[in-house]
Design a protein around this motif. Structure first.
Motif, short mmCIF file in Angstrom:
data_model
loop_
_atom_site.label_atom_id
_atom_site.label_comp_id
_atom_site.label_asym_id
_atom_site.label_seq_id
_atom_site.Cartn_x
_atom_site.Cartn_y
_atom_site.Cartn_z
N MET A 49 43.90 -7.35 -28.35
CA MET A 49 42.83 -6.70 -28.10
C MET A 49 42.92 -5.17 -28.65
SD MET A 49 41.22 -5.42 -24.40
CE MET A 49 42.14 -6.73 -23.59
N ILE A 51 41.06 -1.28 -28.44
CA ILE A 51 39.96 -0.45 -27.66
C ILE A 51 39.92 0.89 -28.69
CG2 ILE A 51 39.74 1.01 -25.84
CD1 ILE A 51 39.55 -1.91 -25.12
N PHE A 58 35.00 2.31 -34.38
CA PHE A 58 34.81 0.90 -34.18
C PHE A 58 33.99 0.38 -35.38
CE2 PHE A 58 31.85 -2.58 -32.65
CZ PHE A 58 32.73 -3.26 -32.44
N TYR A 72 36.67 -3.64 -28.73
CA TYR A 72 35.56 -3.03 -28.17
C TYR A 72 35.78 -1.49 -28.13
CZ TYR A 72 36.33 -7.35 -25.33
OH TYR A 72 36.45 -8.60 -25.01
N TYR A 73 34.55 -0.69 -28.05
CA TYR A 73 34.81 0.48 -28.03
C TYR A 73 34.09 1.20 -26.80
CZ TYR A 73 29.62 0.75 -29.00
OH TYR A 73 28.37 0.70 -29.12
N MET A 184 35.37 0.63 -18.80
CA MET A 184 35.43 0.06 -19.77
C MET A 184 36.63 -0.86 -20.09
SD MET A 184 33.56 -0.80 -22.62
CE MET A 184 34.23 -2.41 -23.38
N LYS A 187 36.31 -4.13 -17.88
CA LYS A 187 35.44 -4.94 -18.54
C LYS A 187 36.11 -5.82 -19.56
CE LYS A 187 31.14 -2.58 -17.29
NZ LYS A 187 30.08 -1.75 -17.97
N ALA A 188 36.72 -5.06 -20.58
CA ALA A 188 37.63 -5.88 -21.76
C ALA A 188 38.65 -6.51 -21.34
CB ALA A 188 38.18 -4.54 -22.42
N LYS A 191 37.17 -9.74 -19.62
CA LYS A 191 36.57 -10.44 -20.84
C LYS A 191 37.63 -11.09 -21.51
CE LYS A 191 33.39 -11.98 -23.72
NZ LYS A 191 32.22 -12.56 -23.35
N GLU A 192 38.70 -10.62 -21.78
CA GLU A 192 39.79 -11.23 -22.36
C GLU A 192 40.42 -12.04 -21.55
OE1 GLU A 192 42.89 -11.62 -25.53
OE2 GLU A 192 40.90 -10.58 -25.46
#
Length: 420
Positions: A49, A51, A58, A72-73, A184, A187-188, A191-192
């Motif tokens: 991932m 970031i 990004f 993700y940003y 953030m 969330k990332a 999601k991962e």
């Protein structure tokens, strides 16, 4: 997790990321956002991932991010703008006209409306207006300042901030709040984890071989061998052969890699080029072996109904896709729209009926057995009738007050299928 950003903000993100257990943080820091593509390209080790400190690095690095990595940003949100305005007010004792860059206009509008600042104009250059590098953004802000259209500059880019600051320009750096960064990251990471969980879902590929015309045992035997070798070479799978059906067992991650995210089914097309044989494929994805097997069998039934060799897939949400690899491919729910909640209800109902060994019930029986209201029990039975899982067979005898209740016959075999 690789963190891509300028030194001060990147260090802040790394520090917060270190709060999460099991996360190895790799700092990839730059002096200007334009360096982010080179940082990604030059880092040769696998990264789950990325970031990014904001949308600018990004967007610049997007095409350099490996397909195997998520990216993700951290957006600049309302809380970040609130903090910026507080800093400006502390210095000016009023709200001057400000030139912003990169922040989302919706957040700006919202913050200005909530603070009754709608009469105060502002200027904004966002990515929607076209990407500008650091030097171009500096020129954009300075032009507005020189023309006396703005009094203060607020930038999201550290390189722009440093250049303007060196020229004694009234400039502020919009920074992420810790809560914005933390939210953030949560969330990332979630999601991962969800992606990893899905990659490990059991996937069953069920191939059915049909002879066209005269049954050629040798051709069938060769096709079975070809399918098994395909599974071993590409899906790293185990296999089971039952008559003319070959079942391969793999994982969703491996299958989707082989099929290029379900877009490449040339392997089934190649198998169907042999004139004396027809090969159908049903693919089932599930959270359990039983569910994946059931979905594969149902998908195969859909594939077998086609005159030509075809492929259908049913996923864990009981959504069917097919015929895959064709322009006619569509997707639709197999049974219900609100599948997860209804499946749970059906499983509870089947478990209770199996336990008490009943196939004939009333709404009162369902209400008591499943600890729910009679109104809800009535809705359950109506849904079963609509799906042909139950039918009304009569009414109970009149030995009590009130209207007699319908008696429903539950098709347990069909209910078991629907509950899987």
């Amino acid at each position: 997790m690789a963190v891509v950003g300028p030194v001060p903000l990147g260090q802040e993100i790394c520090h917060i990321a270190s709060e999460f257990e099991g996360i190895d943080v790799i700092p990839l820091f730059y002096e200007s956002a334009e360096q982010s593509p080179r940082l990604i390209e030059n880092y040769k080790f696998p990264v789950d991932m990325y970031i990014f400190a904001g949308p600018s690095p990004f967007q610049l690095a997007l095409k350099f991010i490996p397909n195997s990595s998520m990216a993700y940003y951290i957006p600049f949100e309302g809380a970040d703008i609130y903090r910026l305005l507080l800093q400006v007010y502390e210095q000016y004792n009023r709200f001057p006209v400000i030139s912003y860059d990169i922040v989302d206009q919706d957040y700006l509008i919202e913050v200005y409306e909530e603070n009754n600042l709608t009469l105060i104009p502002y200027f904004l250059h966002s990515h929607k207006d076209g990407f500008l590098d650091s030097n171009a953004l500096v020129r954009y802000h300075l032009k507005l300042l020189k023309n006396q259209q703005v009094e203060v500059i607020a930038t999201t880019m550290n390189a722009v901030y440093e250049q303007l600051k060196s020229q004694d320009v009234p400039v502020f750096l919009i920074k992420h709040t810790k809560s914005t960064i933390r939210d953030m990251l949560v969330k990332a990471i979630l999601k991962e984890q969800d992606i990893k969980k899905k990659e490990l879902q059991l996937t069953v590929l069920r191939f059915e071989i049909k002879a066209i015309g005269v049954h050629d045992k040798q051709a069938v035997k060769e096709m079975i061998t070809e399918i098994i070798i395909f599974g071993q070479n590409y899906l790293l799978s185990t296999s089971i052969v039952e008559n003319m059906v070959v079942s391969l067992f793999s994982t969703r991650g491996v299958f989707e890699k082989v099929s290029k995210e379900r877009t490449d089914f040339t392997f089934i097309e190649a198998m169907n080029r042999k004139k004396q044989l027809l090969v159908h494929l049903g693919i089932g994805i599930g959270d359990t072996a039983e569910s994946a097997n059931f979905n594969a069998q149902k998908a195969l039934e859909h594939a077998s109904s086609n005159e030509r060799g075809s492929c259908y897939l049913i996923d864990e949400d009981k959504r069917i896709y097919g015929p895959l690899g064709t322009k006619e491919s569509v997707s639709y729910p197999l049974l219900f729209s609100n599948r997860k909640n209804i499946t749970l209800t059906l499983r509870r109902l089947y478990a209770w009926l199996f336990l008490v060994r009943k196939t004939k019930v009333t709404t009162r029986d369902i209400s008591m057995g499943m600890n729910t209201s009679e109104r809800h029990a009535s809705r359950i039975l109506k849904s079963l009738c609509d799906q042909e899982l139950a039918e009304i067979t009569g009414k109970e005898s009149m030995n009590q007050k009130g209207r007699p209740r319908h008696i429903y016959f539950i098709h347990l075999d069909k209910l078991k299928e629907a509950a899987n």
